[in-house]
Design a protein around this motif. Sequence first.
Motif, PDB file in Angstrom:
ATOM      1  N   PHE A   1     -61.435 -29.809 -11.500  1.00 42.86           N
ATOM      2  CA  PHE A   1     -62.387 -28.803 -10.797  1.00 42.86           C
ATOM      3  C   PHE A   1     -62.403 -27.652 -10.086  1.00 42.86           C
ATOM      4  O   PHE A   1     -62.079 -26.038  -9.762  1.00 42.86           O
ATOM      5  CB  PHE A   1     -63.579 -29.270 -10.343  1.00 42.86           C
ATOM      6  N   SER A   2     -60.688 -27.840  -8.688  1.00 45.51           N
ATOM      7  CA  SER A   2     -60.613 -27.481  -8.271  1.00 45.51           C
ATOM      8  C   SER A   2     -59.839 -26.620  -8.903  1.00 45.51           C
ATOM      9  O   SER A   2     -59.794 -24.862  -7.849  1.00 45.51           O
ATOM     10  CB  SER A   2     -59.985 -28.154  -7.396  1.00 45.51           C
ATOM     11  N   GLN A   3     -59.404 -26.152  -9.496  1.00 40.40           N
ATOM     12  CA  GLN A   3     -58.527 -25.477 -10.868  1.00 40.40           C
ATOM     13  C   GLN A   3     -59.238 -24.348 -10.790  1.00 40.40           C
ATOM     14  O   GLN A   3     -58.641 -23.308 -10.590  1.00 40.40           O
ATOM     15  CB  GLN A   3     -57.418 -26.624 -11.412  1.00 40.40           C
ATOM     16  N   ARG A   4     -59.976 -24.501 -10.912  1.00 37.41           N
ATOM     17  CA  ARG A   4     -61.115 -23.122 -11.888  1.00 37.41           C
ATOM     18  C   ARG A   4     -62.210 -23.156 -10.310  1.00 37.41           C
ATOM     19  O   ARG A   4     -62.796 -22.542 -10.615  1.00 37.41           O
ATOM     20  CB  ARG A   4     -62.337 -24.129 -12.590  1.00 37.41           C
ATOM     21  N   GLY A   5     -61.731 -23.341  -9.040  1.00 39.55           N
ATOM     22  CA  GLY A   5     -62.423 -22.561  -8.036  1.00 39.55           C
ATOM     23  C   GLY A   5     -63.502 -23.154  -7.371  1.00 39.55           C
ATOM     24  O   GLY A   5     -64.339 -22.622  -7.076  1.00 39.55           O
ATOM     25  N   LEU A   6     -63.809 -24.992  -8.203  1.00 40.57           N
ATOM     26  CA  LEU A   6     -64.974 -25.478  -8.331  1.00 40.57           C
ATOM     27  C   LEU A   6     -64.937 -26.461  -6.970  1.00 40.57           C
ATOM     28  O   LEU A   6     -63.754 -27.042  -7.266  1.00 40.57           O
ATOM     29  CB  LEU A   6     -65.731 -26.163  -9.382  1.00 40.57           C
ATOM     30  N   SER A   7     -66.450 -26.874  -6.040  1.00 37.57           N
ATOM     31  CA  SER A   7     -65.617 -27.467  -4.708  1.00 37.57           C
ATOM     32  C   SER A   7     -66.602 -28.750  -5.666  1.00 37.57           C
ATOM     33  O   SER A   7     -66.339 -29.454  -6.991  1.00 37.57           O
ATOM     34  CB  SER A   7     -66.422 -27.346  -3.813  1.00 37.57           C
ATOM     35  N   MET A   8     -66.397 -30.169  -4.622  1.00 32.40           N
ATOM     36  CA  MET A   8     -65.987 -31.247  -4.527  1.00 32.40           C
ATOM     37  C   MET A   8     -68.258 -31.513  -5.146  1.00 32.40           C
ATOM     38  O   MET A   8     -68.259 -32.015  -6.041  1.00 32.40           O
ATOM     39  CB  MET A   8     -65.784 -32.749  -4.263  1.00 32.40           C
ATOM     40  N   GLU A   9     -68.649 -30.312  -4.151  1.00 29.91           N
ATOM     41  CA  GLU A   9     -70.066 -30.660  -4.226  1.00 29.91           C
ATOM     42  C   GLU A   9     -70.183 -30.251  -5.988  1.00 29.91           C
ATOM     43  O   GLU A   9     -71.305 -30.656  -6.809  1.00 29.91           O
ATOM     44  CB  GLU A   9     -70.592 -29.190  -3.358  1.00 29.91           C
TER      45      GLU A   9
ATOM     46  N   HIS B   1     -71.135 -27.832 -19.293  1.00 25.43           N
ATOM     47  CA  HIS B   1     -69.980 -28.131 -18.909  1.00 25.43           C
ATOM     48  C   HIS B   1     -68.739 -27.572 -19.957  1.00 25.43           C
ATOM     49  O   HIS B   1     -68.229 -27.420 -19.357  1.00 25.43           O
ATOM     50  CB  HIS B   1     -69.994 -29.888 -19.795  1.00 25.43           C
ATOM     51  N   HIS B   2     -68.862 -26.950 -21.445  1.00 24.70           N
ATOM     52  CA  HIS B   2     -68.766 -25.987 -21.457  1.00 24.70           C
ATOM     53  C   HIS B   2     -68.951 -24.058 -20.763  1.00 24.70           C
ATOM     54  O   HIS B   2     -67.720 -23.466 -21.441  1.00 24.70           O
ATOM     55  CB  HIS B   2     -69.203 -25.504 -23.077  1.00 24.70           C
ATOM     56  N   LEU B   3     -69.844 -23.995 -20.359  1.00 23.11           N
ATOM     57  CA  LEU B   3     -70.155 -22.871 -19.740  1.00 23.11           C
ATOM     58  C   LEU B   3     -69.030 -22.382 -18.748  1.00 23.11           C
ATOM     59  O   LEU B   3     -68.408 -21.533 -18.236  1.00 23.11           O
ATOM     60  CB  LEU B   3     -71.383 -22.412 -18.928  1.00 23.11           C
ATOM     61  N   LEU B   4     -69.082 -23.748 -18.122  1.00 21.40           N
ATOM     62  CA  LEU B   4     -68.004 -23.928 -16.641  1.00 21.40           C
ATOM     63  C   LEU B   4     -66.436 -23.862 -17.321  1.00 21.40           C
ATOM     64  O   LEU B   4     -65.292 -23.165 -16.431  1.00 21.40           O
ATOM     65  CB  LEU B   4     -67.848 -25.109 -15.881  1.00 21.40           C
TER      66      LEU B   4
END
Length: 132
Positions: A103-111, A127-130
Amino acid sequence: GCDASVLLNSKGSNKAEKDGPPNVSLHGFFIIDNAKKAVEAACPGVVSCADILALAARDAVFLSGGPGWDVPKGRKDGTISKASETIQLPSPTFNISQLQKSFSQRGLSMEDLVALSGNKFPSPKLHHLLFF
Protein backbone atom coordinates in the motif's frame (compact mmCIF):
# COMPACT_ATOMS: atom_id res chain seq x y z
CA GLY A 1 -9.27 -2.79 -13.78
CA CYS A 2 -12.29 -0.51 -13.75
CA ASP A 3 -13.67 -2.18 -16.86
CA ALA A 4 -14.74 -5.51 -15.25
CA SER A 5 -12.06 -7.33 -17.23
CA VAL A 6 -11.52 -9.57 -14.19
CA LEU A 7 -14.83 -11.22 -15.15
CA LEU A 8 -13.54 -12.40 -18.52
CA ASN A 9 -12.55 -16.05 -18.89
CA SER A 10 -9.26 -17.40 -20.19
CA LYS A 11 -9.45 -18.37 -23.86
CA GLY A 12 -6.99 -20.43 -25.84
CA SER A 13 -3.45 -19.44 -24.96
CA ASN A 14 -4.57 -16.23 -23.18
CA LYS A 15 -4.66 -16.62 -19.40
CA ALA A 16 -7.18 -14.06 -18.08
CA GLU A 17 -6.89 -11.83 -15.00
CA LYS A 18 -9.18 -14.01 -12.92
CA ASP A 19 -6.65 -16.83 -13.32
CA GLY A 20 -3.65 -14.70 -12.30
CA PRO A 21 -1.99 -15.76 -9.03
CA PRO A 22 -3.20 -12.78 -6.94
CA ASN A 23 -6.78 -13.38 -8.07
CA VAL A 24 -7.18 -17.08 -7.32
CA SER A 25 -8.95 -16.14 -4.08
CA LEU A 26 -11.67 -14.22 -5.94
CA HIS A 27 -15.00 -15.98 -6.10
CA GLY A 28 -18.68 -15.30 -6.62
CA PHE A 29 -18.43 -14.51 -10.32
CA PHE A 30 -21.78 -16.26 -10.79
CA ILE A 31 -23.47 -13.49 -8.76
CA ILE A 32 -22.44 -10.85 -11.28
CA ASP A 33 -23.25 -13.24 -14.15
CA ASN A 34 -26.77 -13.74 -12.74
CA ALA A 35 -27.26 -10.01 -12.21
CA LYS A 36 -26.13 -9.32 -15.77
CA LYS A 37 -28.59 -11.92 -17.13
CA ALA A 38 -31.46 -10.35 -15.18
CA VAL A 39 -30.56 -6.83 -16.28
CA GLU A 40 -30.13 -7.93 -19.90
CA ALA A 41 -33.61 -9.51 -19.83
CA ALA A 42 -35.09 -6.19 -18.69
CA CYS A 43 -33.02 -3.79 -20.80
CA PRO A 44 -30.65 -5.47 -23.26
CA GLY A 45 -27.34 -3.79 -24.03
CA VAL A 46 -27.77 -0.92 -21.58
CA VAL A 47 -25.98 -1.78 -18.32
CA SER A 48 -22.36 -2.94 -18.29
CA CYS A 49 -20.83 -5.56 -16.01
CA ALA A 50 -18.47 -2.80 -14.86
CA ASP A 51 -21.46 -0.77 -13.63
CA ILE A 52 -22.97 -3.85 -11.98
CA LEU A 53 -19.68 -4.45 -10.12
CA ALA A 54 -19.49 -0.82 -8.99
CA LEU A 55 -23.09 -0.92 -7.75
CA ALA A 56 -22.54 -4.27 -6.02
CA ALA A 57 -19.42 -2.93 -4.28
CA ARG A 58 -21.33 0.13 -3.06
CA ASP A 59 -24.22 -2.02 -1.82
CA ALA A 60 -21.91 -4.51 -0.08
CA VAL A 61 -20.20 -1.68 1.81
CA PHE A 62 -23.54 -0.13 2.77
CA LEU A 63 -25.13 -3.43 3.83
CA SER A 64 -22.14 -4.18 6.04
CA GLY A 65 -22.59 -0.92 7.93
CA GLY A 66 -20.45 1.39 5.83
CA PRO A 67 -21.41 4.57 4.02
CA GLY A 68 -23.51 4.79 0.90
CA TRP A 69 -22.71 6.95 -2.13
CA ASP A 70 -23.96 7.76 -5.60
CA VAL A 71 -22.39 5.59 -8.29
CA PRO A 72 -21.98 7.26 -11.66
CA LYS A 73 -23.03 4.91 -14.44
CA GLY A 74 -21.85 4.55 -18.00
CA ARG A 75 -18.72 2.40 -17.66
CA LYS A 76 -17.79 0.27 -20.63
CA ASP A 77 -16.86 -3.38 -20.24
CA GLY A 78 -13.34 -4.39 -21.12
CA THR A 79 -12.66 -6.90 -23.85
CA ILE A 80 -9.04 -7.70 -22.94
CA SER A 81 -7.98 -9.58 -19.83
CA LYS A 82 -4.41 -10.75 -19.18
CA ALA A 83 -3.13 -12.57 -16.10
CA SER A 84 0.27 -10.97 -16.72
CA GLU A 85 -1.26 -7.63 -15.70
CA THR A 86 -1.97 -8.93 -12.19
CA ILE A 87 1.64 -9.28 -11.09
CA GLN A 88 1.60 -5.94 -9.24
CA LEU A 89 -1.40 -6.92 -7.10
CA PRO A 90 -0.73 -7.90 -3.49
CA SER A 91 -1.09 -11.61 -2.89
CA PRO A 92 -4.12 -12.84 -0.94
CA THR A 93 -1.60 -14.53 1.37
CA PHE A 94 0.27 -11.32 2.27
CA ASN A 95 0.69 -10.66 5.97
CA ILE A 96 0.13 -7.19 7.44
CA SER A 97 3.75 -6.10 6.91
CA GLN A 98 3.65 -7.10 3.25
CA LEU A 99 0.28 -5.40 2.74
CA GLN A 100 1.50 -2.22 4.41
CA LYS A 101 4.55 -2.14 2.16
CA SER A 102 2.44 -2.78 -0.94
CA PHE A 103 0.00 0.00 0.00
CA SER A 104 2.72 2.49 0.93
CA GLN A 105 4.44 1.91 -2.45
CA ARG A 106 1.24 3.23 -4.00
CA GLY A 107 1.02 6.26 -1.71
CA LEU A 108 -1.64 4.73 0.53
CA SER A 109 -1.61 4.92 4.32
CA MET A 110 -2.21 2.37 7.04
CA GLU A 111 -5.66 3.95 7.45
CA ASP A 112 -6.33 3.25 3.76
CA LEU A 113 -5.24 -0.35 4.25
CA VAL A 114 -7.57 -0.82 7.21
CA ALA A 115 -10.49 0.87 5.46
CA LEU A 116 -10.10 -1.22 2.32
CA SER A 117 -9.07 -4.52 3.86
CA GLY A 118 -11.99 -5.33 6.15
CA ASN A 119 -12.57 -8.97 5.27
CA LYS A 120 -9.52 -8.92 2.98
CA PHE A 121 -11.24 -6.38 0.71
CA PRO A 122 -14.92 -5.41 0.80
CA SER A 123 -15.05 -5.97 -2.92
CA PRO A 124 -12.66 -7.38 -5.48
CA LYS A 125 -13.45 -4.34 -7.57
CA LEU A 126 -12.10 -1.90 -4.95
CA HIS A 127 -8.96 -4.00 -4.75
CA HIS A 128 -8.49 -3.81 -8.52
CA LEU A 129 -9.32 -0.12 -8.75
CA LEU A 130 -6.36 0.58 -6.48
CA PHE A 131 -3.82 -1.84 -7.84
CA PHE A 132 -4.33 -1.79 -11.62
